[in-house]
Scaffold this motif. Structure first.
Motif, PDB file in Angstrom:
ATOM      1  N   LEU A  28       0.835  -1.193   0.000  1.00  0.00           N
ATOM      2  CA  LEU A  28       0.000   0.000   0.000  1.00  0.00           C
ATOM      3  C   LEU A  28       0.873   1.248   0.000  1.00  0.00           C
ATOM      4  N   ILE A  29       0.486   2.232  -0.788  1.00  0.00           N
ATOM      5  CA  ILE A  29       1.166   3.522  -0.801  1.00  0.00           C
ATOM      6  C   ILE A  29       0.137   4.575  -0.405  1.00  0.00           C
ATOM      7  N   PHE A  30       0.313   5.197   0.757  1.00  0.00           N
ATOM      8  CA  PHE A  30      -0.576   6.265   1.199  1.00  0.00           C
ATOM      9  C   PHE A  30      -0.053   7.597   0.665  1.00  0.00           C
ATOM     10  N   ARG A  31      -0.905   8.312  -0.053  1.00  0.00           N
ATOM     11  CA  ARG A  31      -0.513   9.607  -0.602  1.00  0.00           C
ATOM     12  C   ARG A  31      -1.390  10.697   0.020  1.00  0.00           C
ATOM     13  N   GLN A  32      -0.753  11.708   0.589  1.00  0.00           N
ATOM     14  CA  GLN A  32      -1.488  12.799   1.190  1.00  0.00           C
ATOM     15  C   GLN A  32      -2.237  13.614   0.133  1.00  0.00           C
ATOM     16  N   THR A  33      -3.486  13.923   0.417  1.00  0.00           N
ATOM     17  CA  THR A  33      -4.271  14.721  -0.512  1.00  0.00           C
ATOM     18  C   THR A  33      -5.337  15.481   0.278  1.00  0.00           C
ATOM     19  N   HIS A  34      -6.074  16.333  -0.389  1.00  0.00           N
ATOM     20  CA  HIS A  34      -7.207  17.015   0.233  1.00  0.00           C
ATOM     21  C   HIS A  34      -8.251  17.303  -0.839  1.00  0.00           C
ATOM     22  N   SER A  35      -9.411  17.772  -0.416  1.00  0.00           N
ATOM     23  CA  SER A  35     -10.579  17.833  -1.298  1.00  0.00           C
ATOM     24  C   SER A  35     -10.377  18.729  -2.516  1.00  0.00           C
TER      25      SER A  35
END
Length: 308
Positions: free
Chosen positions: A131-138
């Motif tokens: 799994l690769i968690f990538r920071q993002t927002h709306s």
């Protein structure tokens, strides 16, 4: 310029291109691909010849893509995804996913709340998957999905871009965090709430949903610090009188791990939608399908807790 015959190009070069772009260095790309660094460097030389461009330039932090490489990335990734999907069709009931990865875009409140559980679920349902968690927002998540910067995304935003699909997973609410050692009462009155210094978590704004709700009541709060990361809250709240108002799923996870006190918010705040988005074509990939199911399962546990 003469047209290049695809028969003269080693298609494995495109896997090297993707790894170099995503890892930002030849040594890391070599580890990811189980190749020697010299073999990756040789592949990069061939890629530069094919595209008549440097593609990646050395910086103090590794290799940075050129504008041509950024232009190529979504095209190359889409082509590789189609190849992976064709293999998934050939083996739809794959039981192991060694060497595969799925990237999930989400803000760190969701990463804190479901990251560990998601990893545990997939270790059983899709062994070997990374799994690769990538920071993002709306504000950016829709474009990031469409540009293939991630395979799936969890957001409070609704995904309306062409080529994207979504599933509404539930609604979220808010709660407060304070230092448990400085809190003797199990509830927080509105007068106490506005008298405290507040820690604001925001991707860039200086006014949050709390300010809007307080303004409707003719009240104001004092924000003593702002941060873009939920994970920093324990360090900002410990041994202070400050309060943070954040999504309840993150508040519960942080309180359980750090000993901060979880309190109900003394003002009425609207709930927000929790949506899962993905590219329509991605669901032909068995690894993405497995991850999609795991995300739905983990979010359903969160929303059932909040509604109970």
């Amino acid at each position: 310029m003469n047209q290049i015959d695809i028969g003269s190009v080693d298609l494995n070069l495109f896997k090297v291109f993707e790894a170099l772009f995503e890892e930002g260095g030849a040594s890391r790309a070599a580890i990811r691909l189980d190749m020697t660094q010299s073999a990756v460097s040789a592949a990069l030389r061939r890629l530069r010849e094919v595209f008549s461009d440097a593609l990646f330039v050395r910086t103090g932090r590794g290799l940075a893509p050129t504008s041509r490489a950024r232009e190529l990335k979504p095209i190359v990734s889409e082509a590789l995804d189609r190849c992976r999907q064709s293999l998934a069709i050939a083996s739809p009931n794959a039981m192991t996913f060694h060497g595969r990865s799925v990237s999930i875009g989400l803000s760190d409140d969701f990463e804190i709340a479901i990251g560990r559980r998601l990893s545990d679920v997939l270790s059983t349902s899709a062994p070997g998957l990374r799994l690769i968690f990538r920071q993002t927002h709306s504000q950016i998540v829709g474009d990031a999905l469409a540009n293939q910067e991630m395979d799936l995304a969890v957001s409070g935003a609704v995904f309306g871009s062409r080529g994207l699909r979504q599933q509404i997973l539930g609604e979220g609410t808010y709660a407060c965090l304070v230092d448990a050692g400085r809190r003797r009462q199990p509830t927080l009155t509105i007068d106490e709430y506005v008298s405290k210094g507040h820690i604001l978590v925001s991707s860039g704004g200086v006014v949050g949903i709390v300010d809007e709700a307080l303004a409707a009541l003719g009240r104001k709060r004092t924000v003593v610090a702002s941060t873009t990361h939920f994970a920093s809250l324990p360090y900002l709240l410990k041994e202070t009188e400050a309060v943070a108002t954040i999504p309840r799923h993150a508040a519960e996870a942080i309180a359980a791990l750090t000993g901060l006190a979880l309190l109900a918010c003394p003002i009425s705040l609207p709930s927000y939608t929790i949506a899962l988005g993905w590219r329509s074509s991605a669901m032909r990939d068995a690894a993405v399908v497995k991850t999609h199911a795991a995300v739905v399962d983990c979010i359903s546990i969160l929303t059932s807790k909040e509604s109970s």
